[in-house]
Write a protein that holds these residues in place. Sequence first.
Motif, mmCIF file in Angstrom:
data_model
loop_
_atom_site.group_PDB
_atom_site.id
_atom_site.type_symbol
_atom_site.label_atom_id
_atom_site.label_comp_id
_atom_site.label_asym_id
_atom_site.label_seq_id
_atom_site.Cartn_x
_atom_site.Cartn_y
_atom_site.Cartn_z
ATOM 1 N N MET A 3 0.847 -1.184 0.000
ATOM 2 C CA MET A 3 0.000 0.000 0.000
ATOM 3 C C MET A 3 0.887 1.240 0.000
ATOM 4 S SD MET A 3 -2.783 1.186 2.849
ATOM 5 C CE MET A 3 -3.630 -0.370 2.734
ATOM 6 N N THR A 4 0.609 2.179 -0.904
ATOM 7 C CA THR A 4 1.368 3.418 -0.966
ATOM 8 C C THR A 4 0.971 4.321 0.191
ATOM 9 O OG1 THR A 4 1.427 3.253 -3.369
ATOM 10 C CG2 THR A 4 1.929 5.391 -2.411
ATOM 11 N N MET A 5 1.982 4.839 0.884
ATOM 12 C CA MET A 5 1.697 5.732 1.998
ATOM 13 C C MET A 5 1.072 7.022 1.482
ATOM 14 S SD MET A 5 4.286 7.544 4.722
ATOM 15 C CE MET A 5 4.789 8.795 3.541
ATOM 16 N N GLN A 6 0.041 7.482 2.182
ATOM 17 C CA GLN A 6 -0.588 8.748 1.856
ATOM 18 C C GLN A 6 -0.440 9.717 3.017
ATOM 19 O OE1 GLN A 6 -4.698 7.563 0.701
ATOM 20 N NE2 GLN A 6 -4.155 8.359 -1.318
ATOM 21 N N THR A 7 -0.629 10.990 2.707
ATOM 22 C CA THR A 7 -0.602 12.033 3.727
ATOM 23 C C THR A 7 -1.979 12.679 3.798
ATOM 24 O OG1 THR A 7 1.751 12.449 3.341
ATOM 25 C CG2 THR A 7 0.507 14.150 4.512
ATOM 26 N N TRP A 8 -2.496 12.769 5.007
ATOM 27 C CA TRP A 8 -3.831 13.306 5.254
ATOM 28 C C TRP A 8 -3.728 14.553 6.128
ATOM 29 C CZ3 TRP A 8 -8.601 10.130 4.653
ATOM 30 C CH2 TRP A 8 -8.359 8.932 3.962
ATOM 31 N N PHE A 9 -4.613 15.508 5.882
ATOM 32 C CA PHE A 9 -4.795 16.665 6.763
ATOM 33 C C PHE A 9 -6.182 16.544 7.360
ATOM 34 C CE2 PHE A 9 -6.320 20.884 7.775
ATOM 35 C CZ PHE A 9 -5.223 21.504 8.365
ATOM 36 N N ILE A 10 -6.288 16.563 8.690
ATOM 37 C CA ILE A 10 -7.566 16.352 9.375
ATOM 38 C C ILE A 10 -7.726 17.407 10.468
ATOM 39 C CG2 ILE A 10 -9.005 14.731 10.672
ATOM 40 C CD1 ILE A 10 -7.248 12.458 9.571
ATOM 41 N N THR A 11 -8.841 18.104 10.466
ATOM 42 C CA THR A 11 -9.107 19.051 11.550
ATOM 43 C C THR A 11 -9.811 18.334 12.704
ATOM 44 O OG1 THR A 11 -11.225 19.729 10.551
ATOM 45 C CG2 THR A 11 -9.272 21.022 9.990
ATOM 46 N N GLY A 12 -9.467 18.739 13.922
ATOM 47 C CA GLY A 12 -10.125 18.200 15.109
ATOM 48 C C GLY A 12 -9.773 16.753 15.380
ATOM 49 N N VAL A 13 -8.475 16.455 15.582
ATOM 50 C CA VAL A 13 -8.049 15.056 15.748
ATOM 51 C C VAL A 13 -7.973 14.607 17.201
ATOM 52 C CG1 VAL A 13 -6.758 15.109 13.584
ATOM 53 C CG2 VAL A 13 -5.568 15.627 15.726
ATOM 54 N N ASN A 14 -8.347 15.470 18.129
ATOM 55 C CA ASN A 14 -8.207 15.110 19.538
ATOM 56 C C ASN A 14 -9.327 14.201 20.039
ATOM 57 O OD1 ASN A 14 -9.510 17.846 19.155
ATOM 58 N ND2 ASN A 14 -10.217 17.349 21.226
ATOM 59 N N SER A 15 -10.451 14.121 19.307
ATOM 60 C CA SER A 15 -11.577 13.311 19.795
ATOM 61 C C SER A 15 -12.473 12.922 18.619
ATOM 62 C CB SER A 15 -12.392 14.088 20.838
ATOM 63 O OG SER A 15 -12.980 15.248 20.246
ATOM 64 N N GLY A 16 -13.455 12.073 18.907
ATOM 65 C CA GLY A 16 -14.475 11.720 17.933
ATOM 66 C C GLY A 16 -13.931 11.070 16.685
ATOM 67 N N PHE A 17 -14.589 11.368 15.550
ATOM 68 C CA PHE A 17 -14.172 10.776 14.284
ATOM 69 C C PHE A 17 -12.749 11.180 13.913
ATOM 70 C CE2 PHE A 17 -18.894 10.811 13.101
ATOM 71 C CZ PHE A 17 -19.047 9.468 13.396
ATOM 72 N N GLY A 18 -12.366 12.409 14.243
ATOM 73 C CA GLY A 18 -11.023 12.861 13.907
ATOM 74 C C GLY A 18 -9.952 12.026 14.577
ATOM 75 N N ARG A 19 -10.159 11.729 15.838
ATOM 76 C CA ARG A 19 -9.214 10.887 16.566
ATOM 77 C C ARG A 19 -9.194 9.471 15.988
ATOM 78 N NH1 ARG A 19 -5.640 11.057 21.372
ATOM 79 N NH2 ARG A 19 -5.244 8.862 21.772
ATOM 80 N N GLU A 20 -10.354 8.924 15.721
ATOM 81 C CA GLU A 20 -10.422 7.549 15.209
ATOM 82 C C GLU A 20 -9.784 7.449 13.824
ATOM 83 O OE1 GLU A 20 -10.684 3.748 15.240
ATOM 84 O OE2 GLU A 20 -11.477 4.848 16.972
ATOM 85 N N LEU A 21 -10.053 8.408 12.964
ATOM 86 C CA LEU A 21 -9.418 8.430 11.655
ATOM 87 C C LEU A 21 -7.902 8.472 11.785
ATOM 88 C CD1 LEU A 21 -11.738 10.996 9.839
ATOM 89 C CD2 LEU A 21 -11.365 8.649 9.084
ATOM 90 N N THR A 22 -7.423 9.336 12.656
ATOM 91 C CA THR A 22 -5.979 9.506 12.836
ATOM 92 C C THR A 22 -5.325 8.228 13.330
ATOM 93 O OG1 THR A 22 -6.275 11.866 13.271
ATOM 94 C CG2 THR A 22 -4.226 10.863 14.039
#
Length: 284
Positions: A3-22
């Motif tokens: 799998m090719t590594m990708q780079t993501w930008f995500i707002t609000g990564v401290n909790s909720g969906f943002g944390r889970e995605l991260t």
Amino acid sequence: MCMTMQTWFITGVNSGFGRELTEQLLSRGDRVAGTVRREGTVDDLRAKYGDRLWVGHLDVTDLPRIREVVDTAFADLGRIDVVVINAGYGLFGAAEEFTDDQVVHQVTTNLIGSIQTARAALPHLRAQGGGRLIQISSVAGLAAHAGASLYHTSKWGIEGFMEALAQEVAPFGIEVTLVEPGGARTSFSGSSLQLSEPLAAYDGTPAAAVRAFRHTQVPVPGDPVKVAAKVIDSAAHQPAPMRLVLGSDSYQGITAALRNRLAQVEPQQASAAETDADTATQHG
């Protein structure tokens, strides 16, 4: 299969969906540029994943700061493949119960903050020849209920913005997805949910139903781990889904709302045409 590594930008990564995605992205080997309102809230992830997690301090109501953080993330990391606009919260109560400041803050956070994040990312995505914008919306972006007028305002607004934006940026290889989750077992029902101060006039009315959030943990069907996995998977789909409906409650709520809207509109086909200009008058 590699799998090719990708780079993501995500707002609000401290909790909720943002944390889970991260957490899911980092665990599979991707890089994440994440934003937090409170510094130190993802120190555990930084300790575990090192420089694969880039962290920026951002309150999305600080509109000039949005562009600064986005610009810095692209400058530090180079290409960013996927931008996830996630930060937000829910304000509930009867419309008359909100203070003016609450109205402004809800719309600034969920709608204007999301718009400005997308706008800040677009020059970079165009310059690199494409990318993916993923907006975390909600079943509340397509269906409306009493007691959530301001939350619906923010979500319906971002739905219209993103649907039009998708058409504008398609020529540049930029694709857009609106994620439509239903209720999920995240911190949304805690720190990300705010209630108005109740007015007695609304006791016993439909808008008062949301007051139960003060005392009751409302059962919801959605699994945030599964939701995040579906969002991540969607980034590999070509073409991008315009809308990604997640949760049986979301599907039921959206389809019922759309059918009801059609039932209101379709009987008016003939009467709507009565206001068209007369053809002879137009060309006479």
